[in-house]
Structures are given as C-alpha cells and as structure tokens.
Motif scaffolding. Structure first.
Motif, PDB file in Angstrom:
ATOM      1  N   THR A  39       0.854  -1.181   0.000  1.00 62.58           N
ATOM      2  CA  THR A  39       0.000   0.000   0.000  1.00 62.58           C
ATOM      3  C   THR A  39       0.891   1.232   0.000  1.00 62.58           C
ATOM      4  O   THR A  39       1.752   1.380   0.870  1.00 62.58           O
ATOM      5  N   TYR A 220      -9.340  -0.509 -12.406  1.00 63.20           N
ATOM      6  CA  TYR A 220     -10.396   0.154 -11.629  1.00 63.20           C
ATOM      7  C   TYR A 220     -11.492  -0.870 -11.374  1.00 63.20           C
ATOM      8  O   TYR A 220     -12.088  -1.406 -12.312  1.00 63.20           O
ATOM      9  N   LEU A 275      -1.609  -1.668 -10.369  1.00 64.09           N
ATOM     10  CA  LEU A 275      -1.896  -0.509  -9.527  1.00 64.09           C
ATOM     11  C   LEU A 275      -3.407  -0.376  -9.389  1.00 64.09           C
ATOM     12  O   LEU A 275      -4.131  -0.439 -10.382  1.00 64.09           O
ATOM     13  N   MET A 276      -3.880  -0.195  -8.146  1.00 61.40           N
ATOM     14  CA  MET A 276      -5.312  -0.112  -7.897  1.00 61.40           C
ATOM     15  C   MET A 276      -5.603   0.902  -6.806  1.00 61.40           C
ATOM     16  O   MET A 276      -4.723   1.284  -6.034  1.00 61.40           O
ATOM     17  N   MET A 277      -6.865   1.329  -6.738  1.00 60.85           N
ATOM     18  CA  MET A 277      -7.339   2.092  -5.598  1.00 60.85           C
ATOM     19  C   MET A 277      -7.582   1.129  -4.439  1.00 60.85           C
ATOM     20  O   MET A 277      -8.049   0.002  -4.650  1.00 60.85           O
ATOM     21  N   THR A 278      -7.293   1.586  -3.235  1.00 62.03           N
ATOM     22  CA  THR A 278      -7.447   0.727  -2.064  1.00 62.03           C
ATOM     23  C   THR A 278      -8.883   0.244  -1.909  1.00 62.03           C
ATOM     24  O   THR A 278      -9.134  -0.943  -1.650  1.00 62.03           O
ATOM     25  N   LEU A 281      -9.669  -2.465  -4.441  1.00 67.10           N
ATOM     26  CA  LEU A 281      -9.094  -3.770  -4.085  1.00 67.10           C
ATOM     27  C   LEU A 281      -9.904  -4.417  -2.968  1.00 67.10           C
ATOM     28  O   LEU A 281     -10.206  -5.618  -3.010  1.00 67.10           O
ATOM     29  N   GLU A 282     -10.294  -3.625  -1.983  1.00 65.42           N
ATOM     30  CA  GLU A 282     -11.091  -4.152  -0.877  1.00 65.42           C
ATOM     31  C   GLU A 282     -12.464  -4.625  -1.348  1.00 65.42           C
ATOM     32  O   GLU A 282     -13.008  -5.601  -0.809  1.00 65.42           O
ATOM     33  N   VAL A 307       1.271  -6.145  -6.372  1.00 63.60           N
ATOM     34  CA  VAL A 307       0.105  -5.263  -6.460  1.00 63.60           C
ATOM     35  C   VAL A 307       0.332  -4.072  -5.535  1.00 63.60           C
ATOM     36  O   VAL A 307       0.668  -4.236  -4.361  1.00 63.60           O
ATOM     37  N   ASP A 309      -1.554  -0.665  -4.055  1.00 61.36           N
ATOM     38  CA  ASP A 309      -2.811   0.066  -3.948  1.00 61.36           C
ATOM     39  C   ASP A 309      -2.570   1.395  -3.239  1.00 61.36           C
ATOM     40  O   ASP A 309      -1.596   1.557  -2.504  1.00 61.36           O
ATOM     41  N   ASP A 312      -8.320   5.852  -2.545  1.00 64.37           N
ATOM     42  CA  ASP A 312      -9.145   6.252  -3.676  1.00 64.37           C
ATOM     43  C   ASP A 312      -9.107   7.745  -3.954  1.00 64.37           C
ATOM     44  O   ASP A 312      -9.015   8.181  -5.106  1.00 64.37           O
TER      45      ASP A 312
END
Length: 338
Positions: A39, A220, A275-278, A281-282, A307, A309, A312
């Motif tokens: 993260t 996304y 790469l993702m928004m937290t 991912l949750e 990964v 994150d 957002d």
C-alpha cells in the motif's frame, strides 16, 4: 509557462540541490527480489498550506470553464466539489481551509473531516444541502452533478465557477492557478504551482533510468460488477509514465480510457505491477479476490502478487499533493526495503 517547461526548470533546480546534499531515493530492486502486495501511503495526507489565511483581493471576475464570466465578491464560505477531491485539496493548500464549508466525498484527508460532505451518496449534489450552508462561492466541474443542481445554485445568486474536469499531470499547475485566481489569491497560486511542480520533478527523479521499464496496469474495480483496465487518457497512464514505467493497457493496444477487463486483455497487457485504488481492491476481497479475476494469474504481476494500492481519493486527484503521490508510488513500486 508550459508544464514541460516548468518540469524542466524544476528538474534543473532539483539536480542542483542533489549535487549539494545527499538525495535519497529508493534502492532499485533486482529481478530476484520479492515485492508482494503493498500500500502506497503519503506521510501526511493533509496538504501543506502555502500561506496562513491569505487575504483575497476581491472582487475578481474569471471566465468559468463553461464559458460564463463569474464575479466573486466573497470567499468566506467556500463549497468545493468534484469527483476527485482536487478542488477541496487545492483550496486547503492555498491557505483557505478555514473558509471551506462544503466538500465532496473524495476529499477525505483528515484536516477537512469536519467539513460538510455535500456528496454523501457518492457523486450527486443536493441543491438544498448546499444552499443550507449559505455558500458565497461554489467551485465545481462537470465530473459531478447533476448539472441542474449547479444551475439552480447559480440562479439563486451564488457565484458558481466551473473548472477543467480533465485530471492529468500536465494540468496540475494550471488548475492550481485557475482556482487561486477565482479566489483572489493569485500570488499564492503561483507559489503553490511552483512548489508542486518542484515536488513532481523530484519524485520523477526517483524512477530508475536503466534497464527495461516495468509495465504497470491500472485496474479500476468496484465489486464484482465493475472491472476496468485503464488505457490512454485515463490519468493513470500519466502517473505510470512519470514513474518511468510503461502503461500496460496502452502498450497492449487499449485505445479508450477504460475498457472492461477480459482475460485476453490482461494476458496481452502482461503487467509486471498492478496498480489499484485501495477501496477497489477491498471491494473484490483483497488480493485473494483479485486472483480470482480471469487472466490475473497468467500475468507476471499476478504470479508474483506484485500489487500496489493507494487511497481512492488520493491516487488520481492530480492536485497539490501530486508530488507526494508520485514519491509514495515510486517507493512502493521500486524500493525493496519498503
């Protein structure tokens, strides 16, 4: 001054400083090092004000992004609302945080936690809720709506200023200066734009310049129904390029900002890093849920669980914290010690 010229100037300054002091960037990993999920977090999510409660020079008339000339006579009660939290962040960084009476959901940094959220259901504005705050100026863009609400606020005699809804690395400084002009603090805007540009240049310098660039895919996701792969113009591609990497979606032939994820698309993209928004991912159950998405397991990133994150409301905001965002991402992507 163009963005590239700003960056070039800032990069020269950053190089000069690094010649005098020990600049510490992330140690670049070797191929056999294991990263795993990470993260990316900035040390202080609150933007640093460029000034303490500056005195606006008012009245001021600016050309709103919708083509309307708007005169602002009072900035004592500001509502800032867009999809990304950028406008609220900018107002705070200009030193006018105490004037904020309304913000959007994406502006979730601690310093504005007590400011009324005018989009509590997501990204929809309520005219009644905003009018109850008795705002003197509303800063917004077309990423949020419905437009009828913004029109109603303007009809009620409130100064409503629209800004460019595009979020990109190239537009960071211009956006800051546009908000500052509307609020009557252009000097603070110039200083904040210069500081942000310098921070971006310093963060870009953390990316390795040798070896094959990593391929990073921005995904996304919002639960099982929304799974998208980013491509050119998404905003994520600019961040990835600034990290010295290749946007995997664009490189694989994606031609739109976002396309629905398919196993074929992921395998073709073959990202080394995801790469993702937290929150995204949750929403799919974390890393274990991501591994169930068809095609993920067949990518280098999926096999190594590489990964990254990030919150957002932070990762794609492209506001005054952009340099800090890039710094945190660079360390999460490249530094084996993180």
């Amino acid at each position: 001054m163009t963005f590239l010229a700003r960056i070039a100037k800032a990069s020269i300054a950053a190089t000069a400083i690094c010649a005098l002091v020990a600049c510490s960037g992330p140690e670049v990993a070797t191929a056999d090092q294991d990263f795993g999920p990470r993260t990316a977090e900035i040390s202080d999510p609150d933007p640093e004000p460029i000034a303490a409660s500056p005195e606006p020079s008012l009245p001021v008339t600016v050309r709103s992004f919708d083509g309307v000339d708007v005169t602002i006579t009072d900035t004592s009660r500001i509502v800032a609302a867009d999809q990304y939290g950028t406008l609220t962040t900018t107002v705070y960084a200009l030193g006018l945080g105490d004037n904020l009476v309304g913000r959007d959901t994406s502006a979730s940094f601690p310093a504005v936690a007590d400011v009324t959220d005018v989009t509590p259901t997501g990204h929809s504005l309520s005219a009644e809720g905003i009018l109850a705050l008795d705002p003197t100026v509303v800063l917004t863009d077309t990423s949020i709506g419905p437009r009828a609400v913004q029109d109603q606020l303007r009809a009620a005699g409130i100064a409503v200023v629209y800004f460019d809804p595009t979020r990109s690395l190239d537009g960071v400084a211009d956006q800051i200066e546009a908000v500052a002009a509307a609020l009557g603090v252009p000097e603070q805007g110039d200083r904040l734009a210069e500081r942000t540009t310098s921070e971006i240049a310093a963060a870009r310098a953390l990316a390795p310049t040798d070896g094959e660039p990593l391929k990073i895919a921005f995904l996304y996701m919002r639960g099982p129904a929304i799974k998208m792969l980013a491509g050119p113009g998404s905003g994520a591609d600019a961040l990835i390029e600034a990290l010295g990497a290749t946007d995997a979606g664009t490189a694989s032939g994606v031609s739109e900002q976002f396309v629905a994820i398919t196993s074929e698309a992921l395998i073709a993209a073959a990202p080394d890093v995801i790469l993702m928004m937290t929150g995204g991912l949750e929403s799919i159950g974390g890393i274990s849920g991501l591994e169930q998405v068809p095609g993920i397991a067949q990518t280098p990133a999926g096999r190594s669980e590489r990964v990254v994150d990030m919150a957002d409301g932070v990762v794609l905001s492209f506001g005054p914290n952009t340099g800090k965002v890039l710094d945190a991402l660079a360390r999460a992507v490249y530094d084996p010690a993180q």
